[in-house]
Design an enzyme around this catalytic site. Sequence first.
Site, PDB file in Angstrom:
ATOM      1  N   ASP A 190     -13.086   5.961   2.052  1.00  0.00           N
ATOM      2  CA  ASP A 190     -11.663   6.005   2.418  1.00  0.00           C
ATOM      3  C   ASP A 190     -11.244   7.440   2.719  1.00  0.00           C
ATOM      4  OD1 ASP A 190      -8.895   6.033   2.523  1.00  0.00           O
ATOM      5  OD2 ASP A 190      -8.614   4.809   0.731  1.00  0.00           O
TER       6      ASP A 190
ATOM      7  N   LYS B  99       2.635  11.303  -3.447  1.00  0.00           N
ATOM      8  CA  LYS B  99       1.619  10.622  -4.255  1.00  0.00           C
ATOM      9  C   LYS B  99       0.708  11.621  -4.973  1.00  0.00           C
ATOM     10  CE  LYS B  99      -1.784   6.916  -3.546  1.00  0.00           C
ATOM     11  NZ  LYS B  99      -2.311   6.028  -2.493  1.00  0.00           N
TER      12      LYS B  99
ATOM     13  N   GLU C 179      -7.346   0.495  -4.706  1.00  0.00           N
ATOM     14  CA  GLU C 179      -7.397   0.446  -3.243  1.00  0.00           C
ATOM     15  C   GLU C 179      -8.736  -0.078  -2.703  1.00  0.00           C
ATOM     16  OE1 GLU C 179      -4.100   4.016  -2.784  1.00  0.00           O
ATOM     17  OE2 GLU C 179      -6.192   4.419  -2.304  1.00  0.00           O
TER      18      GLU C 179
ATOM     19  N   ASP D 146       0.882  -1.168   0.000  1.00  0.00           N
ATOM     20  CA  ASP D 146       0.000   0.000   0.000  1.00  0.00           C
ATOM     21  C   ASP D 146       0.914   1.212   0.000  1.00  0.00           C
ATOM     22  OD1 ASP D 146      -1.603   2.148   0.554  1.00  0.00           O
ATOM     23  OD2 ASP D 146      -2.292   1.419   2.512  1.00  0.00           O
TER      24      ASP D 146
END
Length: 650
Positions: free
Chosen positions: A223, A101, A200, A30
């Site tokens: 999320d 990211k 994800e 992850d």
Amino acid sequence: MSGESPSEKSQTAPETDRGSVPDDPIVGIDLGTTNSLVAFADAAGPRILDLDRGADEGVPSSETGLVPSVVRYRGDAVEAVGRRAAAGLEEHATRTVFSVKRYMGRRFDDRRDDAEASPYQVVSGARGLAGVEIDGRVRSPEEISADLLAHLRDRASEALGVPVRRAVVTVPAYFDDAQRQATRDAGRIAGIDVVRILNEPTAAALAYGIGGRGDAETIVVYDLGGGTFDVTVLEVMPADPSSPDGEAIFRVLATAGDTHLGGDDFDRVLVGNLHEAAMGEPDPERRARRLAVLRAVGARAKVALSDAAATRIRLDGRGLVPDLDRTLDRSDFETAARPLVDRTLDACARALKDAGLERASIDRVVLVGGSTRMPMIRKAVESWFDRPAYVALDPDRVIALGAAVQGSILAGTRRDALLLDVIPLSLGLETAGGAVAKLVVRNTMVPTRSVEMFSTSVDGQLNVGLHVVQGEREMVADCRSLARFELRGLPPMPAGIPQIEVVFNVDANGVLGVDAVERRSGRRARVQVVPSNGLTREEVDRIEADSVTHARDDMMVHRVVDLAVNAALDVKWITEALDRVRGDVDPEVVASVESGLVALRSLITRAREDPRSVDPDAFHAAKDHLDRASMPVHEASIARSLRNDESTDA
Ligand code: AMP
């Protein structure tokens, strides 16, 4: 039941788990905005690798396995990665890259706002893509991610004891081709074969075993991480049962979210106007340090408010920011942060609309991301979707766990960990004295539900600790601890009066939800766990065999423990009665009752220390003896209350 405080079960690999690792494992990575994790799955199911073991003494267990997605550079060299880089964030604000990211595969112009708020320098690099400039050298986000991935790979190799070369790497469902390609490239630069880029939310579903069996269903993955919010509506078509390694099909029906909404914004709510003031600082170095200090203060307060109703923040501003000393209330925080929560729910509404679905047609809601630990988030989501959310797995770790599951499917090593048509081991609750009340016995078919009433063993108990365990033995010490939680805020009542209804609910995937409600006050509490996590067939067999070997012994112990609990109440009542009527009864009776009390107390103490050392029959006899000896005391006590009644009537 006792009042001890709850402690969370860690989902980290035990130290001895190296035996079943193949030569060329596929791990799950992850690669998160704030933290990254690596997990590996074998027949016992997925587990998080403890990557920094030994390297960082004093790391709280809640953070084991989490590697901050932070890299610090000096000149051409990588100076620190992970926890060490994160610890130096304030000191080396302009040379420490976090949240890279956000820039993966993006043009500088599209990320100008982020770039301006960033303590490190984000520039327009090759082909107008975002880059990071440190000490005059510009690096692409792929290169920086590769430095992080290389660190993860090396640590994972150490943890597994074999070189790690292949990985499943997760990305947000909304990542476009350029962003996915950038992630693949980061792997390539780091020398890792990225065998699959996995969404994800799909990983989160896989971690919960969704898609392994049963009917097609629709799930929502909510999320809320450190810097971003994503909601995904997924359709899951289960694996074909005739092909053992067949993969379930996950289709993304819609995504929505906000790339600028996450835990950081909640931090900012807590430091409020101080943030604005820091942004106005003209000197970039000072501004960077001020922002970094405030970020840390806000984050600490927020995490504290997830567990406590109030927290105090104190800060020595070291001349950089004003000194601070404030107490913050959770309820004030929740009010101030409500607009942020509403923005996430608006996004949920958009995603459902895009998917052409109503709220009622969603079969499950899964919570992911560290920020979903805030109680306000869970409450808001559950009430909006009008159903309990899946929270059993640690929200920071669920994506890595799911990536590892995908890795094991691709490696073809996955046997279905445990058949979950039945409960492999009994599930129960700790009761007074450390005994176990079994609510669901082994080999019960799932789904299943079981209800039992409990009460307290101490007068005026305000909090009741509930301890969920698994196993076949009679005592908690011989069972596996699954979860602890607390029912708080009971009105004070004498022991035995509260009526605590406990419901065990196991769904078709083997996820256990435990609900406790105190009937008089309506106080409730809930916990969710995956009992099969980390259990192998061999372990189940061993536990079963153990229970047979110890059956007789265990029954004796259970009997002694129950006797001790009852005897303690007897001792209390008899002592109180004796104190009231000492003058009304024969001195010989007093002496005999007192010696009986001494004898019983000493047996209770021994039973608590080591129940195996007490003969239940002798215990029973001592209790009987005291009951008989104290008859005159009870009679005198009744006579006295009658006299009292008469005198008040008169
Ligand atoms: P993630 O990107 O999923 O790792 O999420 C990280 C975010 O979760 C950060 O903003 C953390 O401050 C936040 N977080 C972690 N633990 C808690 C907690 N107990 N309460 C509130 N926020 C938390």
